[in-house]
Motif scaffolding. Structure first.
Motif: not given
Ligand SMILES: C[S@@+](CC[C@H](N)C(=O)[O-])C[C@H]1O[C@@H](n2cnc3c(N)ncnc32)[C@H](O)[C@@H]1O
Length: 357
Positions: A262-286
């Motif tokens: 699976f290849y992750f898009e930023k929005r997908f990752v953020k929503d996935l974690f947000a749905d479990q109440g986990m708050v984004l701290e930092e995200l980098t696409v290298h």
């Protein structure tokens, strides 16, 4: 692996030497820190999936271009690497709370590595934090057996601090008693997921994160660190080009060996974690372009690296998995046995009737 500057190289460059007792996960102490240095991206060279690239040493700057990071191939002049367009987002994560939790029996920080494979990300943690307890799981009994074998070769002080166990994190509870080879609830300071989530079907990912959340420290005090493929990576393009039914869904493929990618898009990752109440701290696409000059080939590698604060209230554990279906041979044997008992009862009843008559 030779990642980051060696003490000698640091001395030459006038940088402070890391204090071996001051082991921190970079960017973990406060949200302004840079999680990106946890997994030093350039250490992976052209292949971000290369193992053993955890960098948890203290006091190092995010100096990806240090001499020690140069791929030997670069020195040979065959390969050229260039940053393309890294994208970074910083979220409104709360500050890291008190690292010394008192709600569990472990003396120092507790790490959990999901999908540990042979343990190449898990074992370095024992050296880098001399008080840490490292739980690590994989759904492959073979992988866990490898970790267990390597564990037994360690000196006692390290051997007792790493706890490998078999678990399918998308179906089986991570949470349980540590005697029962599980992770006590609410005790994990740092959970790492290194190229494992991409191997799990997207519809099962929420269960994995719920499972993880059930063992994380409450109050946003834990960190969940993810490193995985980003959409647009070279390997995704190759899978696309192959066609022949390898695409299972959006950004989701099956490889030739049957494993998922699976290849992750930023929005997908953020929503996935947000749905479990986990708050984004930092995200980098290298993004790195690796050009093999000899072969005249350019490879665009892309991977995503994120830090999320754990949920304020840990999730409830996954329900126990349904019992496995009865094997065919056992079903047949069970049916044959009940038919035999029925026949015997009938014969007995007929005999009783005859005797009465
Ligand atoms: C690419 S390897 C990464 C290994 C390790 N994280 C490292 O950095 O060296 C992915 C690992 O995830 C494991 N895995 C895949 N699905 C899993 C699941 N549902 N639960 C636990 N482990 C899983 C695989 O068995 C494999 O060992």
């Amino acid at each position: 692996m030779g990642i980051g500057r060696s003490p000698a190289a640091k001395a030459r460059a006038g940088l402070p030497r890391a204090n071996p007792n001051d082991v921190r996960v970079k960017g973990f102490e406060n949200h302004a820190g840079r999680m990106s240095t946890l997994f030093r991206p350039d250490s992976a060279g052209s292949d971000p999936t290369r193992r053993g690239s955890l960098d948890l040493a203290a006091g190092d700057d995010d100096d990806d271009e240090s001499d020690d990071d140069v791929d030997p191939l670069d020195r040979m002049g065959n390969v050229e690497r260039a940053r393309v367009d890294d994208e970074r987002e910083i979220g409104p994560a709360p500050r890291y709370a008190n690292p010394a939790s008192t709600i569990h029996p472990f003396p120092g920080r507790v790490f959990l590595e999901i999908g540990c494979g042979a343990g190449n990300s898990a074992f370095p943690l024992l050296d880098l934090d001399p008080h840490a307890t490292v739980f690590c799981c994989d759904f492959s009994p073979r992988a866990v057996a490898l970790v267990e074998r390597r564990r037994r070769t360690l000196p006692a002080d390290k051997r007792d601090r790493i706890r490998p166990f078999v678990c399918d994190a998308s179906r089986e509870q991570l949470c349980g008693s540590s005697d029962g080879n599980r992770v006590p609830p609410g005790c994990v300071d740092v959970c790492t997921m290194v190229f494992v989530l991409s191997a799990i079907a997207p519809e099962r990912m929420p269960d994995v994160l719920r499972n993880v959340s059930s063992v994380m420290r409450p109050g946003g005090a834990g960190r969940v660190l993810l490193r995985d493929y980003a959409d647009g990576d070279l390997s995704q393009r190759r899978l696309c080009d192959k066609g022949d039914g390898r695409k299972l869904g959006d950004n989701h493929y099956v490889r030739g060996d049957g494993t998922r990618a699976f290849y992750f898009e930023k929005r997908f990752v953020k929503d996935l974690f947000a749905d479990q109440g986990m708050v984004l701290e930092e995200l980098t696409v290298h993004a790195r372009a690796v050009t093999n000059r000899a072969a005249g080939r350019r490879m665009d590698r892309r991977w995503i690296q994120c830090s999320f604060a754990s949920a304020s209230t840990p999730a409830t554990p996954l329900p126990p998995p349904p019992p496995p279906p009865e094997p065919e041979w056992r079903r047949r044997a069970r049916e044959a046995e009940s038919a035999r008992v029925e026949r015997a009862a009938k014969v007995e009843a007929e005999r009783a009737v005859r005797e009465e008559a």
